[in-house]
Design an enzyme around this catalytic site. Structure first.
Site, mmCIF file in Angstrom:
data_model
loop_
_atom_site.group_PDB
_atom_site.id
_atom_site.type_symbol
_atom_site.label_atom_id
_atom_site.label_comp_id
_atom_site.label_asym_id
_atom_site.label_seq_id
_atom_site.Cartn_x
_atom_site.Cartn_y
_atom_site.Cartn_z
ATOM 1 N N LYS A 11 1.868 64.993 82.584
ATOM 2 C CA LYS A 11 3.251 64.539 82.843
ATOM 3 C C LYS A 11 3.601 64.724 84.316
ATOM 4 O O LYS A 11 4.168 63.827 84.950
ATOM 5 C CB LYS A 11 4.225 65.343 81.978
ATOM 6 C CG LYS A 11 5.683 65.176 82.371
ATOM 7 C CD LYS A 11 6.614 65.987 81.505
ATOM 8 C CE LYS A 11 6.794 67.418 81.903
ATOM 9 N NZ LYS A 11 7.615 67.647 83.104
ATOM 10 N N ASN A 12 3.269 65.898 84.857
ATOM 11 C CA ASN A 12 3.694 66.194 86.227
ATOM 12 C C ASN A 12 2.906 65.423 87.276
ATOM 13 O O ASN A 12 3.349 65.307 88.419
ATOM 14 C CB ASN A 12 3.608 67.704 86.495
ATOM 15 C CG ASN A 12 4.718 68.449 85.773
ATOM 16 O OD1 ASN A 12 5.603 67.837 85.184
ATOM 17 N ND2 ASN A 12 4.657 69.768 85.816
ATOM 18 N N CYS A 27 19.432 72.917 85.994
ATOM 19 C CA CYS A 27 18.393 72.936 84.983
ATOM 20 C C CYS A 27 18.441 74.316 84.374
ATOM 21 O O CYS A 27 18.748 75.272 85.065
ATOM 22 C CB CYS A 27 17.091 72.655 85.720
ATOM 23 S SG CYS A 27 15.617 73.120 84.872
ATOM 24 N N ARG A 36 17.287 75.029 91.240
ATOM 25 C CA ARG A 36 16.379 73.982 91.713
ATOM 26 C C ARG A 36 17.000 73.089 92.796
ATOM 27 O O ARG A 36 17.234 71.896 92.592
ATOM 28 C CB ARG A 36 15.864 73.161 90.535
ATOM 29 C CG ARG A 36 15.150 74.037 89.523
ATOM 30 C CD ARG A 36 14.575 73.273 88.379
ATOM 31 N NE ARG A 36 13.248 72.756 88.670
ATOM 32 C CZ ARG A 36 12.481 72.164 87.764
ATOM 33 N NH1 ARG A 36 12.905 72.010 86.545
ATOM 34 N NH2 ARG A 36 11.293 71.720 88.086
ATOM 35 N N ASP A 89 4.602 77.311 84.587
ATOM 36 C CA ASP A 89 4.708 76.480 83.383
ATOM 37 C C ASP A 89 3.889 77.026 82.208
ATOM 38 O O ASP A 89 3.947 76.473 81.116
ATOM 39 C CB ASP A 89 4.280 75.032 83.690
ATOM 40 C CG ASP A 89 5.340 74.293 84.496
ATOM 41 O OD1 ASP A 89 6.429 74.847 84.705
ATOM 42 O OD2 ASP A 89 5.059 73.149 84.925
ATOM 43 N N ARG A 125 9.561 66.314 75.667
ATOM 44 C CA ARG A 125 9.511 65.931 77.085
ATOM 45 C C ARG A 125 8.103 66.119 77.647
ATOM 46 O O ARG A 125 7.755 65.466 78.635
ATOM 47 C CB ARG A 125 10.480 66.803 77.908
ATOM 48 C CG ARG A 125 11.943 66.478 77.721
ATOM 49 C CD ARG A 125 12.784 67.358 78.637
ATOM 50 N NE ARG A 125 12.135 67.486 79.927
ATOM 51 C CZ ARG A 125 12.024 68.633 80.611
ATOM 52 N NH1 ARG A 125 12.554 69.735 80.155
ATOM 53 N NH2 ARG A 125 11.405 68.657 81.766
HETATM 54 C C1 UD1 Z 1 7.188 71.068 89.643
HETATM 55 C C2 UD1 Z 1 6.890 70.786 88.190
HETATM 56 C C3 UD1 Z 1 7.359 71.942 87.317
HETATM 57 C C4 UD1 Z 1 6.749 73.256 87.813
HETATM 58 C C5 UD1 Z 1 7.031 73.458 89.298
HETATM 59 C C6 UD1 Z 1 6.341 74.676 89.879
HETATM 60 C C7 UD1 Z 1 7.070 68.363 88.113
HETATM 61 C C8 UD1 Z 1 7.803 67.178 87.628
HETATM 62 N N1 UD1 Z 1 7.585 69.567 87.809
HETATM 63 O O1 UD1 Z 1 8.603 71.164 89.748
HETATM 64 O O2 UD1 Z 1 6.945 71.701 85.976
HETATM 65 O O3 UD1 Z 1 7.333 74.337 87.091
HETATM 66 O O4 UD1 Z 1 6.570 72.299 90.020
HETATM 67 O O5 UD1 Z 1 4.983 74.616 89.658
HETATM 68 O O6 UD1 Z 1 6.033 68.254 88.721
HETATM 69 N N2 UD1 Z 1 12.768 74.714 95.850
HETATM 70 C C9 UD1 Z 1 13.724 74.855 96.829
HETATM 71 N N3 UD1 Z 1 14.087 73.741 97.549
HETATM 72 C C10 UD1 Z 1 13.533 72.511 97.323
HETATM 73 C C11 UD1 Z 1 12.553 72.385 96.321
HETATM 74 C C12 UD1 Z 1 12.186 73.492 95.596
HETATM 75 O O7 UD1 Z 1 14.238 75.935 97.052
HETATM 76 O O8 UD1 Z 1 13.907 71.552 98.008
HETATM 77 C C13 UD1 Z 1 12.387 75.883 95.042
HETATM 78 C C14 UD1 Z 1 12.750 75.706 93.563
HETATM 79 O O9 UD1 Z 1 14.089 76.030 93.305
HETATM 80 C C15 UD1 Z 1 11.780 76.635 92.878
HETATM 81 C C16 UD1 Z 1 10.554 76.550 93.778
HETATM 82 O O10 UD1 Z 1 10.991 76.024 95.029
HETATM 83 O O11 UD1 Z 1 12.286 77.941 92.895
HETATM 84 C C17 UD1 Z 1 9.440 75.694 93.217
HETATM 85 O O12 UD1 Z 1 9.929 74.381 93.036
HETATM 86 P P1 UD1 Z 1 8.985 73.102 93.190
HETATM 87 O O13 UD1 Z 1 7.604 73.513 93.539
HETATM 88 O O14 UD1 Z 1 9.682 72.118 94.051
HETATM 89 O O15 UD1 Z 1 8.980 72.574 91.685
HETATM 90 P P2 UD1 Z 1 9.306 71.107 91.186
HETATM 91 O O16 UD1 Z 1 8.603 70.108 92.031
HETATM 92 O O17 UD1 Z 1 10.764 70.960 90.955
#
Ligand code: UD1
Length: 425
Positions: free
Chosen positions: A28-29, A123, A128, A311, A403
């Site tokens: 999915k990711n 979320c 996030r 995850d 999902r």
């Molecule tokens: C992706 C995965 C999710 C997984 C996560 C971490 C998808 C669709 N989802 O989520 O299943 O749990 O990676 O492996 O691929 N952060 C910030 N600012 C930003 C972006 C992120 O502070 O602009 C923080 C987030 O709040 C979180 C951390 O960074 O605490 C990790 O987030 P990120 O790696 O971006 O995860 P996602 O891409 O949202």
């Protein structure tokens, strides 16, 4: 497009070892950023090994709302025709349903010079924020305004540059990569995420003609092109789905072979399971867990890849509730990802959560109860707990599970599980 929401629950009779072979579906990711990146080209893109899940259907609806045509061919093939791309606004009604909706921002901006997208919203597992996405696209030359409810980005041209990410965010790395492929000149992303899904996105972009080096390392280099061509691509298998079934085999004391996987991508999990005394046989594209139900507790700390994946934290917490000894799980990625703890306690688990850590005192067995799936992976943890517990368990709110797990109850039934989907009263 049919969407299967509605209030349904799983009814489980637990306590039976699960045995057999399970084929793992596409990731999915990996599929979400790849679907978003189809916007970078004009033509028909064919994607194989696609997991047809509710999150994927929402992303397809977003692409349709932008003017693309989406065709489902067979069980796991999706074709996207981007030739009629005629809208650059993602509405709240769509963006609000999928956190990953934000992944269309980079591709749409790079392809059309404009994007307006409703904030994906909070979320249950944490705030996030999207500051790193915005910072990266701004560095490429986009003018970005946050109107409160929406993010609007404009750029006549994007220009390659050096971008250092404060944290190796998976989504930000994907968004920046998918914009930089159409920017002028070279972009270097430092402290980039190194997750396997980044490598898969890079492979897809390269199939469309992009020039990318270093994906899977912390420095990704992209040489921009003026256009990309349509491609055919097969998405990698889902390492989290694979990990969930491996944990399930150990929790029920059974023997399960997960097939169609890259064992290296689940190493952070299999290393922990080996440390717990669980017998694993690793082959080229499969792993077999053989368990008599005995395993001992370990400590787990979630980290970006190749650390232990957040995850898989909930599923391993469920396994630790039936391990011998006491384990400490520390969640460093998301601030509120222990909602499964109180649900597991309803089944007799002993878990104390303090801040970002949970102390789990293992028991011989849990007892069936009425519980709920509080988010996707928490839902998977409840399935593991329910199948290993004595007696009957009912899990409500299973739309969260839908999902991220293709045909979960069917795959489990084929392993001998007594699990049924039924309407909630
Ligand atoms: C992706 C995965 C999710 C997984 C996560 C971490 C998808 C669709 N989802 O989520 O299943 O749990 O990676 O492996 O691929 N952060 C910030 N600012 C930003 C972006 C992120 O502070 O602009 C923080 C987030 O709040 C979180 C951390 O960074 O605490 C990790 O987030 P990120 O790696 O971006 O995860 P996602 O891409 O949202």
């Amino acid at each position: 497009m049919e969407r299967k929401f509605g209030m349904e629950k799983f009814v489980i009779r637990g306590g039976k070892p699960l045995c057999g072979v399970v084929d793992i579906s596409g990731s999915k990711n990996a599929a979400l950023p790849i679907l978003a990146a189809t916007l970078l080209t004009e033509g028909v893109v064919t994607l194989h090994n696609m997991p047809v899940l509710s999150d994927i259907l929402i992303m397809c609806e977003i692409l349709e709302s932008l003017g693309c045509r989406v065709n489902f061919l067979g069980n796991d093939c999706i074709q996207i025709d981007t030739r009629n791309l005629n809208n650059q606004t993602v509405s709240y009604s769509l963006a609000g349903r999928l956190r990953g909706s934000f992944l269309v921002m980079g591709p749409l901006l790079a392809k059309t010079g404009y994007v307006s997208i409703s904030m994906p919203g909070g979320c249950p597992i944490g705030a996030r924020p999207i500051d790193l996405h915005v910072k990266g696209l701004t560095a490429l030359g986009a003018e970005i305004v946050n109107t409160g409810g929406s993010i609007i980005a404009r750029a006549d041209t994007l220009k390659g540059t050096k971008i250092y990410l404060d944290f190796p965010s998976v989504g930000a790395t994907e968004n920046i990569m998918s914009a930089a492929v159409l920017a002028e000149g070279e972009t270097v992303i430092e402290n980039a995420a190194v997750e396997p899904e980044i490598v898969d996105l890079a492979n897809f972009l390269q199939k469309m003609g992009a020039e990318i080096g270093g994906a899977g390392t912390d420095t990704v280099t992209i040489m921009g092109k003026t256009s990309l061509m349509p491609a055919k691509f097969s998405v990698i298998s889902d390492r989290i789905e694979a990990g969930t079934y491996l944990a399930l085999a150990a929790a029920t004391g059974g023997q399960i072979t997960v097939r169609n996987i890259f064992p290296d991508y689940v190493k952070p999990l299999t290393a922990k399971m080996t440390e717990m005394g669980i017998d694993l046989t690793v082959c080229k594209d499969s792993i077999t867990v053989k368990s008599d139900g005995t395993h001992h507790a370990v400590d787990i700390k979630t980290l970006p890849f190749p650390g232990f994946p957040t995850d898989m934290q909930a599923q391993m917490t469920a396994l630790l509730t039936v391990s011998s000894g006491t384990g400490i799980v520390t969640e460093t990625i998301f601030e509120n990802r222990f909602m499964h703890a109180s649900e597991l306690c309803r089944m007799g688990a002993s878990i104390k959560v303090a801040g970002r850590s949970a102390v789990i005192e293992g028991k011989k067995a849990l007892t069936g109860a009425k519980v709920k799936a509080t988010d996707l992976r928490a839902g998977a943890a409840m399935v593991i707990a329910g199948l290993s517990a004595r007696g009957d368990t009912e899990i409500s709110d299973i739309y969260h599970i839908d999902r991220g797990y293709v045909g979960m109850e069917k795959k489990l039934q084929s392993l001998g599980a007594e699990i049924y989907r039924t309407k909630e009263n």
